[in-house]
Design a protein around this motif. Sequence first.
Motif, PDB file in Angstrom:
ATOM      1  N   SER A  19     -15.444 -19.135  61.225  1.00 53.21           N
ATOM      2  CA  SER A  19     -16.158 -18.439  60.144  1.00 53.21           C
ATOM      3  C   SER A  19     -15.495 -17.103  59.838  1.00 53.21           C
ATOM      4  O   SER A  19     -15.473 -16.650  58.695  1.00 53.21           O
ATOM      5  N   PHE A  20     -14.913 -16.503  60.861  1.00 55.63           N
ATOM      6  CA  PHE A  20     -14.190 -15.253  60.668  1.00 55.63           C
ATOM      7  C   PHE A  20     -13.033 -15.462  59.698  1.00 55.63           C
ATOM      8  O   PHE A  20     -12.780 -14.675  58.789  1.00 55.63           O
ATOM      9  N   LYS A  21     -12.307 -16.534  59.908  1.00 53.98           N
ATOM     10  CA  LYS A  21     -11.178 -16.854  59.042  1.00 53.98           C
ATOM     11  C   LYS A  21     -11.637 -16.964  57.594  1.00 53.98           C
ATOM     12  O   LYS A  21     -11.050 -16.372  56.691  1.00 53.98           O
ATOM     13  N   GLY A  22     -12.711 -17.755  57.421  1.00 50.91           N
ATOM     14  CA  GLY A  22     -13.234 -17.947  56.068  1.00 50.91           C
ATOM     15  C   GLY A  22     -13.637 -16.628  55.443  1.00 50.91           C
ATOM     16  O   GLY A  22     -13.297 -16.335  54.289  1.00 50.91           O
ATOM     17  N   ARG A  23     -14.343 -15.823  56.224  1.00 52.23           N
ATOM     18  CA  ARG A  23     -14.810 -14.514  55.742  1.00 52.23           C
ATOM     19  C   ARG A  23     -13.645 -13.650  55.298  1.00 52.23           C
ATOM     20  O   ARG A  23     -13.679 -13.015  54.243  1.00 52.23           O
ATOM     21  N   ARG A  24     -12.603 -13.655  56.124  1.00 50.56           N
ATOM     22  CA  ARG A  24     -11.447 -12.817  55.836  1.00 50.56           C
ATOM     23  C   ARG A  24     -10.792 -13.248  54.517  1.00 50.56           C
ATOM     24  O   ARG A  24     -10.464 -12.420  53.663  1.00 50.56           O
ATOM     25  N   VAL A  25     -10.592 -14.539  54.373  1.00 46.74           N
ATOM     26  CA  VAL A  25      -9.923 -15.032  53.169  1.00 46.74           C
ATOM     27  C   VAL A  25     -10.725 -14.681  51.923  1.00 46.74           C
ATOM     28  O   VAL A  25     -10.176 -14.193  50.931  1.00 46.74           O
ATOM     29  N   VAL A  26     -12.048 -14.889  52.001  1.00 49.04           N
ATOM     30  CA  VAL A  26     -12.897 -14.587  50.842  1.00 49.04           C
ATOM     31  C   VAL A  26     -12.835 -13.105  50.491  1.00 49.04           C
ATOM     32  O   VAL A  26     -12.721 -12.734  49.316  1.00 49.04           O
ATOM     33  N   ALA A  27     -12.885 -12.262  51.517  1.00 47.94           N
ATOM     34  CA  ALA A  27     -12.873 -10.814  51.273  1.00 47.94           C
ATOM     35  C   ALA A  27     -11.562 -10.370  50.646  1.00 47.94           C
ATOM     36  O   ALA A  27     -11.537  -9.573  49.703  1.00 47.94           O
TER      37      ALA A  27
END
Lengths: 376, 490
Positions: free
Chosen positions: A335-343
Amino acid sequence: SLSRQTARSVSVDLNNDASLLIDIPDALCERDKVKFTVHTKTTLSCFQKLDFSVPRQHEDFIWLHDTLVETEDYAGLIIPPAPPKPDFESPREKMHKLGEGEATMTKEEYSKMKQELEAEYLAVFKKTVQVHEVFLQRLSSHPILSKDRNFQIFLEYDQDLSVRRKNAKETFGSFFKNMVKSADEVIISGIKEVDDFFEQEKTFLLDYSSKIKDSTAKAEKMTRSHKNVADDYIHISATLSSLSVDDNTKVEGRVASDEELKLTELLRYYMRDIQAAKDLLYRRARALADYENSNKALDKARLKSKDMAQAEEHQQQCLQKFDKLSESGKRELTSFKGRRVVAFRKNLIEMAELEIKHAKNNMALLQGCIELLKSN
Amino acid sequence: MLNSSLTYNVSVSGVFQRNPVAARTESFQPNTANGEEPADLFSEEDSGPAARSSNSPPGYKSSGVHSDDDSDLFAGVLSRNGFYCSFWKLLLFTHSFSLIQLEEDEVKDNFELDVAVTNPEKIGDGMNAYMAYKVSTVTTLPMFRNRTFSVWRRFSDFLGLYEKLSLKHSLNGCIIPPPPEKSVVGMTKVKVGKEDSSSADFVERRRAALERYLQRVVSHPSLLQDPDVREFLERDELPRAVSTQALSGAGFLKMINKASDAVNKMTIKINESDTWFDDKLQEVESEELQLRKLHTVVESLVNHRKELCGNTAVFAKSIAMLGTSEDNTALSRALSQLAEVEDKMEALHQAQAASDFFIFAELLADYIRLLGAVRGCFEQRMKAWQRWQESQSTLQKKREAEAKLLWANKPDKLQQAKEEITEWEGKVTQYERDFDRISVTVRKEVLRFEKEKSKDFKSQLVKYLESFLQSQQRLIKFWEAFLPEAKAIA
């Protein structure tokens, strides 16, 4: 005192769950101390009221972060990075210099520089409020952390938290932090990884961590240069005022793009977040080391035929802990990965759009200027 | 309230009054609405009291101050961005000077001579090496042998020309354009063959400065007529100017400053019936101060922008590295695109720094030097006045001496005394005429200078702004190209 805007691009999709909504609508700046007003709106029964606010200081946030880090149960989670201390050093130093140089400047120049400094103060202020707010919102949107008892106390306790804080073992927290910082690289890279996922994550995080640290530092340097250029334009503007007669145009906005400041903020935030992710890996690596040690102890016990049950139980515990950490760690890191990409996506789009808008405005102004001059 | 033109009204007391024109699109014409000849300001008789009706506010002097009407026109448009605020002010500054008009013919604005300085070439080697510059002239003036021609000149030749012109014309109260400064450091770098950007910058800076210097010389109607100027432009081989050791622009300025100290120490203060000179000199001095301040800040701007350049390049590399480390493919690509955009931004900053320097900073440096020259011609006028005053007091002494001799009854000495009195009476008349003539010249020169300055500032400003405009256009292209990459992140 300051009322808050809601736009932010460091972290997205926070504060969407109506059952627990947190924001910092107000903050007061007294000398260096910032007092945040933490406002909670909730439908959860664990709270005494539905809508309430409490005053909090920066140290309270640090206390909360540290207690979360020290909680064994959360070893498998990425604990949101603690907000950095409010840093008014730069504008304060400039204000001091300005005061000293007041005698040598024209009134015009002085007031312009003062205005600029006040804007800088305001920017630092807004930034620190935002960063503290995001910390709380990360917690409130996390399925497990939002239920933490200390978090609830933080939100609700209407007395001064500093009394409670002093009872906690602060020294242990900072010791732990220091240990992590110096040892984690070695431990994490030393582990014999059986799980592909973690192997990849480890490689990625270690590499990415050093690169993003570098990028953050370089972005900060670039932003500072931009500020210097903008300051020069203020001086030029003030000097030109003394060549012609006084006008009452306010110096608004700056050449230094806010867009670039945003990018710097994004990088800074994720630099800290990566560190939090690395901390998770460290804890898992420690758990694996413990498990391996417990295996060795079990073997030894079997050889000696002594304390076998105890050793077995210990080994099982270690394995359980390790598995739990691995499972939750995998979830968190994904989820961290996803969060980072979106941000990053949101931030880069906003930055590009602002650059274009800003440049188009500039062009209109420039064309107006040029026409004015040529038609004369 | 608004006249359709700008006139000078010379009232009996000699105070200049001026009718401000607020609208910026008016054309300027001499006021012949009443069918009268425009007053010739520069004749030796006093003009009578203002023949035209004057609507000017009392006591409004030509001090370079813009009217309130102007600020309203500009205020809303440019207030938003601090950067543009500074250009708005520069605009007003130049605009105010464009309101000044000479009553004499504007005909001389058509340029019949164009000069360029190009092709810097290093001649020779080692410490004896020097740079040679090609000076090309295109002209329709009959006093030259050809229409287009070129010669090769070195820096000391330019200094030599300045010296010759100063010696001849500065006593008349002419404003002699000063040449660029000598630079031992800069030239040494070139001589030892240091092939880096700083010595290339130095050569370009000098070439451009020499060109502007010549352009100013040839645009001065009296100087253009000077045979030394003609020789400089036309003659194939110039005798080497050796005495330029002593006189460079800075050297001459030092002389001026010493002179001004001497003048201040003068016990007899010049008693001006016309305060124009006093006021104008004060204006010039304060303006010079402001320009120096401004120049310092602009130099700081150039340095900061160069820093920004460097930091942007470093940042671009760092982001590129981050991109390679990123495991999400689309984000990785976007980051490397971002790195490319930042690289392009660095090039933009580089170009902007050059523009800051070559257009803005050099303009200010030129005018700081020029204002020094303007002060110089005021000093020359003071010296002329002093000479006149001293001759008057000498005459007085001679007369007293004669009176004494009359009383003492010494006939042969008396004859000599009478001769001396005649001689000094002649000198007094001559010096008074010199003083009047230099006053007229100084006034004319200053007004011409202000006009040139306004034109200069305006055209340089337009150049500067146009370079900015270009850079913004390119910036938009870069970011518009990047945007879809950012949107493609998933």
